[in-house]
Design a protein around this motif. Structure first.
Motif, PDB file in Angstrom:
ATOM      1  N   GLN A 151       0.830  -1.205   0.000  1.00 13.45           N
ATOM      2  CA  GLN A 151       0.000   0.000   0.000  1.00 13.45           C
ATOM      3  C   GLN A 151       0.863   1.253   0.000  1.00 13.45           C
ATOM      4  O   GLN A 151       0.529   2.244  -0.662  1.00 13.45           O
ATOM      5  CB  GLN A 151      -0.930  -0.021   1.212  1.00 13.45           C
ATOM      6  N   ALA A 152       1.985   1.199   0.722  1.00 16.61           N
ATOM      7  CA  ALA A 152       2.899   2.341   0.726  1.00 16.61           C
ATOM      8  C   ALA A 152       3.531   2.535  -0.647  1.00 16.61           C
ATOM      9  O   ALA A 152       3.727   3.671  -1.090  1.00 16.61           O
ATOM     10  CB  ALA A 152       3.985   2.132   1.780  1.00 16.61           C
ATOM     11  N   VAL A 153       3.841   1.435  -1.338  1.00 19.15           N
ATOM     12  CA  VAL A 153       4.437   1.533  -2.672  1.00 19.15           C
ATOM     13  C   VAL A 153       3.467   2.175  -3.649  1.00 19.15           C
ATOM     14  O   VAL A 153       3.858   3.025  -4.464  1.00 19.15           O
ATOM     15  CB  VAL A 153       4.867   0.135  -3.174  1.00 19.15           C
ATOM     16  N   ILE A 154       2.202   1.786  -3.595  1.00 25.39           N
ATOM     17  CA  ILE A 154       1.198   2.376  -4.482  1.00 25.39           C
ATOM     18  C   ILE A 154       1.185   3.895  -4.332  1.00 25.39           C
ATOM     19  O   ILE A 154       1.140   4.641  -5.320  1.00 25.39           O
ATOM     20  CB  ILE A 154      -0.205   1.806  -4.168  1.00 25.39           C
ATOM     21  N   LYS A 155       1.244   4.358  -3.099  1.00 25.33           N
ATOM     22  CA  LYS A 155       1.213   5.807  -2.860  1.00 25.33           C
ATOM     23  C   LYS A 155       2.550   6.465  -3.201  1.00 25.33           C
ATOM     24  O   LYS A 155       2.584   7.593  -3.692  1.00 25.33           O
ATOM     25  CB  LYS A 155       0.812   6.081  -1.413  1.00 25.33           C
ATOM     26  N   ASP A 156       3.639   5.764  -2.963  1.00 28.91           N
ATOM     27  CA  ASP A 156       4.967   6.338  -3.235  1.00 28.91           C
ATOM     28  C   ASP A 156       5.255   6.470  -4.726  1.00 28.91           C
ATOM     29  O   ASP A 156       6.148   7.232  -5.115  1.00 28.91           O
ATOM     30  CB  ASP A 156       6.062   5.485  -2.585  1.00 28.91           C
ATOM     31  N   THR A 157       4.530   5.724  -5.562  1.00 31.06           N
ATOM     32  CA  THR A 157       4.746   5.852  -7.011  1.00 31.06           C
ATOM     33  C   THR A 157       4.472   7.277  -7.498  1.00 31.06           C
ATOM     34  O   THR A 157       5.032   7.703  -8.504  1.00 31.06           O
ATOM     35  CB  THR A 157       3.847   4.880  -7.793  1.00 31.06           C
ATOM     36  N   SER A 158       3.637   7.999  -6.772  1.00 30.07           N
ATOM     37  CA  SER A 158       3.322   9.374  -7.173  1.00 30.07           C
ATOM     38  C   SER A 158       4.545  10.273  -7.096  1.00 30.07           C
ATOM     39  O   SER A 158       4.613  11.306  -7.774  1.00 30.07           O
ATOM     40  CB  SER A 158       2.207   9.940  -6.286  1.00 30.07           C
ATOM     41  N   LEU A 159       5.549   9.884  -6.287  1.00 24.75           N
ATOM     42  CA  LEU A 159       6.759  10.694  -6.163  1.00 24.75           C
ATOM     43  C   LEU A 159       7.601  10.675  -7.434  1.00 24.75           C
ATOM     44  O   LEU A 159       8.376  11.599  -7.683  1.00 24.75           O
ATOM     45  CB  LEU A 159       7.611  10.191  -4.986  1.00 24.75           C
ATOM     46  N   VAL A 160       7.458   9.621  -8.229  1.00 27.11           N
ATOM     47  CA  VAL A 160       8.289   9.464  -9.423  1.00 27.11           C
ATOM     48  C   VAL A 160       7.901  10.472 -10.508  1.00 27.11           C
ATOM     49  O   VAL A 160       8.669  10.723 -11.436  1.00 27.11           O
ATOM     50  CB  VAL A 160       8.202   8.013  -9.952  1.00 27.11           C
ATOM     51  N   SER A 161       6.745  11.062 -10.396  1.00 28.01           N
ATOM     52  CA  SER A 161       6.330  12.058 -11.391  1.00 28.01           C
ATOM     53  C   SER A 161       7.278  13.251 -11.407  1.00 28.01           C
ATOM     54  O   SER A 161       7.365  13.967 -12.414  1.00 28.01           O
ATOM     55  CB  SER A 161       4.903  12.538 -11.102  1.00 28.01           C
ATOM     56  N   VAL A 162       8.029  13.469 -10.325  1.00 24.52           N
ATOM     57  CA  VAL A 162       8.932  14.614 -10.250  1.00 24.52           C
ATOM     58  C   VAL A 162      10.102  14.474 -11.217  1.00 24.52           C
ATOM     59  O   VAL A 162      10.709  15.469 -11.618  1.00 24.52           O
ATOM     60  CB  VAL A 162       9.448  14.790  -8.802  1.00 24.52           C
ATOM     61  N   ILE A 163      10.432  13.239 -11.628  1.00 26.77           N
ATOM     62  CA  ILE A 163      11.532  13.046 -12.581  1.00 26.77           C
ATOM     63  C   ILE A 163      11.014  12.824 -13.998  1.00 26.77           C
ATOM     64  O   ILE A 163      11.769  12.414 -14.882  1.00 26.77           O
ATOM     65  CB  ILE A 163      12.450  11.881 -12.157  1.00 26.77           C
ATOM     66  N   GLY A 164       9.724  13.083 -14.211  1.00 24.66           N
ATOM     67  CA  GLY A 164       9.188  13.085 -15.568  1.00 24.66           C
ATOM     68  C   GLY A 164       8.369  11.888 -15.969  1.00 24.66           C
ATOM     69  O   GLY A 164       7.907  11.821 -17.113  1.00 24.66           O
ATOM     70  N   LEU A 165       8.170  10.915 -15.077  1.00 21.93           N
ATOM     71  CA  LEU A 165       7.350   9.763 -15.431  1.00 21.93           C
ATOM     72  C   LEU A 165       5.887  10.189 -15.517  1.00 21.93           C
ATOM     73  O   LEU A 165       5.359  10.802 -14.593  1.00 21.93           O
ATOM     74  CB  LEU A 165       7.501   8.656 -14.387  1.00 21.93           C
ATOM     75  N   GLU A 166       5.244   9.845 -16.617  1.00 21.44           N
ATOM     76  CA  GLU A 166       3.845  10.233 -16.820  1.00 21.44           C
ATOM     77  C   GLU A 166       2.928   9.196 -16.189  1.00 21.44           C
ATOM     78  O   GLU A 166       2.214   8.459 -16.877  1.00 21.44           O
ATOM     79  CB  GLU A 166       3.558  10.423 -18.309  1.00 21.44           C
ATOM     80  N   ASP A 167       2.946   9.162 -14.876  1.00 22.07           N
ATOM     81  CA  ASP A 167       2.063   8.266 -14.150  1.00 22.07           C
ATOM     82  C   ASP A 167       0.720   8.943 -13.949  1.00 22.07           C
ATOM     83  O   ASP A 167       0.429   9.980 -14.558  1.00 22.07           O
ATOM     84  CB  ASP A 167       2.692   7.886 -12.812  1.00 22.07           C
ATOM     85  N   MET A 168      -0.108   8.381 -13.088  1.00 21.70           N
ATOM     86  CA  MET A 168      -1.454   8.918 -12.927  1.00 21.70           C
ATOM     87  C   MET A 168      -1.440  10.331 -12.351  1.00 21.70           C
ATOM     88  O   MET A 168      -2.207  11.197 -12.799  1.00 21.70           O
ATOM     89  CB  MET A 168      -2.267   7.991 -12.021  1.00 21.70           C
ATOM     90  N   LEU A 169      -0.582  10.585 -11.363  1.00 24.28           N
ATOM     91  CA  LEU A 169      -0.553  11.922 -10.776  1.00 24.28           C
ATOM     92  C   LEU A 169      -0.077  12.961 -11.791  1.00 24.28           C
ATOM     93  O   LEU A 169      -0.594  14.084 -11.842  1.00 24.28           O
ATOM     94  CB  LEU A 169       0.355  11.932  -9.553  1.00 24.28           C
ATOM     95  N   LYS A 170       0.912  12.587 -12.600  1.00 23.51           N
ATOM     96  CA  LYS A 170       1.410  13.500 -13.634  1.00 23.51           C
ATOM     97  C   LYS A 170       0.315  13.801 -14.648  1.00 23.51           C
ATOM     98  O   LYS A 170       0.121  14.961 -15.047  1.00 23.51           O
ATOM     99  CB  LYS A 170       2.607  12.871 -14.340  1.00 23.51           C
ATOM    100  N   LYS A 171      -0.409  12.762 -15.061  1.00 21.39           N
ATOM    101  CA  LYS A 171      -1.507  12.950 -16.015  1.00 21.39           C
ATOM    102  C   LYS A 171      -2.605  13.823 -15.412  1.00 21.39           C
ATOM    103  O   LYS A 171      -3.188  14.673 -16.105  1.00 21.39           O
ATOM    104  CB  LYS A 171      -2.085  11.591 -16.400  1.00 21.39           C
ATOM    105  N   ALA A 172      -2.881  13.633 -14.124  1.00 22.02           N
ATOM    106  CA  ALA A 172      -3.906  14.447 -13.473  1.00 22.02           C
ATOM    107  C   ALA A 172      -3.477  15.904 -13.414  1.00 22.02           C
ATOM    108  O   ALA A 172      -4.290  16.818 -13.611  1.00 22.02           O
ATOM    109  CB  ALA A 172      -4.172  13.921 -12.061  1.00 22.02           C
ATOM    110  N   GLY A 173      -2.178  16.139 -13.175  1.00 19.12           N
ATOM    111  CA  GLY A 173      -1.671  17.506 -13.154  1.00 19.12           C
ATOM    112  C   GLY A 173      -1.766  18.178 -14.511  1.00 19.12           C
ATOM    113  O   GLY A 173      -2.120  19.361 -14.604  1.00 19.12           O
ATOM    114  N   ILE A 174      -1.441  17.433 -15.566  1.00 20.54           N
ATOM    115  CA  ILE A 174      -1.539  17.990 -16.925  1.00 20.54           C
ATOM    116  C   ILE A 174      -2.984  18.323 -17.258  1.00 20.54           C
ATOM    117  O   ILE A 174      -3.296  19.397 -17.797  1.00 20.54           O
ATOM    118  CB  ILE A 174      -0.964  16.995 -17.945  1.00 20.54           C
TER     119      ILE A 174
END
Length: 224
Positions: free
Chosen positions: A157-180
């Motif tokens: 569960q912590a990993v699922i939430k921590d994946t959002s941190l990777v958006s800072v290095i340019g990965l277009e994950d869900m949080l990055k897509k939501a920001g765009i």
């Protein structure tokens, strides 16, 4: 309306990237964590102490900082010594960084679970001529797996939430897509709440899976 549908589809694509990242971290982190736990239980000080030190340092550093150090550090190393022959993508950097964190934490979980296996069972296996490797795989690991499954569920569960941190290095994950989507549609509340709902659904869906795994792992054991 068309823009909302289009960005909604992109949010789903980002969710798939998030899941791909999380499952990659889970596989690599569990494998590495088990190896580190085995090294921590070694009787050789030269093996045990460096691993204890490295995992302690890793657990004391914020995940966000580890992601930055691993991604930019690896990218700089590759460009300096390998040139264009190898590229460290944001996805690869994220997997490596989060796997290091996951492995450091899971190593302690595995170590404690392995230590809880009664010593008499191990000695009995050796008395019957069972090799150390077979004893570990057939006796110690199944019992340790049963003990550490609830902790692995928490780490997942912590990993699922921590994946959002990777958006800072340019990965277009869900949080990055939501920001765009929030930036271009000017509806941040809609897309960030949608992302939050998807994160919640991911975590909710994983709960019965881990309960099933715990039930299977506990088959044949009586509750005290």
């Amino acid at each position: 309306m068309d823009n909302l549908i289009s960005y909604g589809f992109q949010l789903v694509v980002g969710a798939l990237v998030t899941l791909k990242l999380a499952f990659s971290v889970l596989a690599l982190g569990l494998t590495s964590g088990l190896l580190l736990a085995w090294m921590k239980t070694s009787k050789m000080t030269v093996v045990r102490m460096p691993v204890d030190f490295l995992t302690s340092v890793t657990r004391g550093i914020p995940e966000f900082l580890i992601i930055l150090v691993i991604y930019f550090g690896l990218s700089s190393f590759v460009q300096r010594y390998l040139g264009d022959t190898l590229e460290i993508t944001p996805f690869v950097g994220g997997v490596i960084a989060l796997s290091i964190v996951f492995a450091s934490i899971s190593s302690e979980v595995f170590r404690g679970a392995l230590a809880s296996v009664p010593l008499g069972q191990i000695e009995a296996a050796h008395a019957y001529g069972v090799s150390t490797l077979k004893t570990f795989v057939l006796i110690r690991l199944p019992q340790a797996w049963r003990i550490c499954l609830p902790s692995i569920n928490n780490m997942w569960q912590a990993v699922i939430k921590d994946t959002s941190l990777v958006s800072v290095i340019g990965l277009e994950d869900m949080l990055k897509k939501a920001g765009i989507a929030a930036q271009y549609t000017r509806q941040p509340m809609l897309f960030y709440c949608a992302a939050a709902a998807i994160y919640f659904l991911m975590l909710t869906a994983s709960t019965p899976i881990f309960k099933h795994l715990e039930k299977r792992a506990s088959f044949g054991y009586t509750r005290s």
